[in-house]
Design an enzyme around this catalytic site. Structure first.
Site, PDB file in Angstrom:
ATOM      1  N   ARG A   1      48.611  38.046  -8.783  1.00 50.65           N
ATOM      2  CA  ARG A   1      49.955  38.559  -9.081  1.00 50.65           C
ATOM      3  C   ARG A   1      49.866  39.747 -10.034  1.00 50.65           C
ATOM      4  O   ARG A   1      50.489  40.783  -9.808  1.00 50.65           O
ATOM      5  CB  ARG A   1      50.820  37.469  -9.729  1.00 50.65           C
ATOM      6  CG  ARG A   1      51.465  36.540  -8.772  1.00 50.65           C
ATOM      7  CD  ARG A   1      52.535  35.694  -9.462  1.00 50.65           C
ATOM      8  NE  ARG A   1      53.008  34.658  -8.571  1.00 50.65           N
ATOM      9  CZ  ARG A   1      53.875  34.858  -7.578  1.00 50.65           C
ATOM     10  NH1 ARG A   1      54.357  36.050  -7.339  1.00 50.65           N
ATOM     11  NH2 ARG A   1      54.248  33.852  -6.813  1.00 50.65           N
ATOM     12  N   ARG A   2      49.100  39.586 -11.102  1.00 49.64           N
ATOM     13  CA  ARG A   2      48.965  40.668 -12.084  1.00 49.64           C
ATOM     14  C   ARG A   2      48.314  41.909 -11.473  1.00 49.64           C
ATOM     15  O   ARG A   2      48.760  43.027 -11.684  1.00 49.64           O
ATOM     16  CB  ARG A   2      48.151  40.200 -13.288  1.00 49.64           C
ATOM     17  CG  ARG A   2      48.960  39.399 -14.292  1.00 49.64           C
ATOM     18  CD  ARG A   2      48.218  39.204 -15.607  1.00 49.64           C
ATOM     19  NE  ARG A   2      47.047  38.357 -15.492  1.00 49.64           N
ATOM     20  CZ  ARG A   2      47.064  37.030 -15.504  1.00 49.64           C
ATOM     21  NH1 ARG A   2      48.215  36.400 -15.638  1.00 49.64           N
ATOM     22  NH2 ARG A   2      45.959  36.337 -15.408  1.00 49.64           N
TER      23      ARG A   2
ATOM     24  N   ARG B   1      37.600  32.720   6.868  1.00 47.90           N
ATOM     25  CA  ARG B   1      37.846  31.419   6.250  1.00 47.90           C
ATOM     26  C   ARG B   1      37.385  30.251   7.108  1.00 47.90           C
ATOM     27  O   ARG B   1      37.380  29.108   6.663  1.00 47.90           O
ATOM     28  CB  ARG B   1      39.327  31.277   5.920  1.00 47.90           C
ATOM     29  CG  ARG B   1      40.235  31.116   7.123  1.00 47.90           C
ATOM     30  CD  ARG B   1      41.691  31.234   6.729  1.00 47.90           C
ATOM     31  NE  ARG B   1      42.594  30.846   7.779  1.00 47.90           N
ATOM     32  CZ  ARG B   1      42.995  31.619   8.785  1.00 47.90           C
ATOM     33  NH1 ARG B   1      42.535  32.852   8.895  1.00 47.90           N
ATOM     34  NH2 ARG B   1      43.835  31.162   9.677  1.00 47.90           N
TER      35      ARG B   1
END
Length: 131
Positions: A27-28, A101
């Site tokens: 997020r940051r 993944r």
């Protein structure tokens, strides 16, 4: 007492905690503000790793404990450790690209299936012995 299974349970919960840190860092780094869950591919991958882990833990944890109680604490812990290893590979692959993944997902899904079907077999076996 299923000490090994208890330890693996704590490690699985710690892994989930780590995925939360990854989401906060993403997020940051990407500027995706809460409560948004979309906006930048790097953030979205971190978020999906966390959410996929959340989705699988209610399937894996009861199977882990039932396997420990009806089959073996040591084997439950070993297979639970395999689940964690699969989740780590899933995280590493997914953070590079969504199409990377698969191996980690397959390993953790196999570990979950072993725990689930092993627990089922152990429970049925115990029920048969009682009668």
């Amino acid at each position: 007492m299923p000490h090994y299974t208890a330890l693996v349970t704590l490690l699985a919960c710690f892994f989930l905690f780590v995925t939360g840190i990854f989401v906060a860092q993403a997020r940051r780094r990407t500027g995706v503000k809460a409560p948004a869950t979309t906006g930048h591919p790097d953030f979205e991958r971190a978020y999906r790793v966390q959410m996929n882990t959340v989705e699988w833990m209610p399937i894996m944890l009861p199977a882990l404990w039932l396997f420990a109680l009806y089959v073996s604490d040591v084997w439950a812990a070993l297979v639970g450790g395999l689940w964690i290893a699969g989740r780590v590979l899933y995280l590493q692959g997914y953070m590079k690209a969504a199409d990377k993944r698969g191996l980690g997902f397959s390993i953790q899904a196999l570990a979950t299936a072993i725990l689930w079907f092993g627990a089922l077999a152990g429970i049925v076996s115990a029920m048969i012995r009682v009668h």
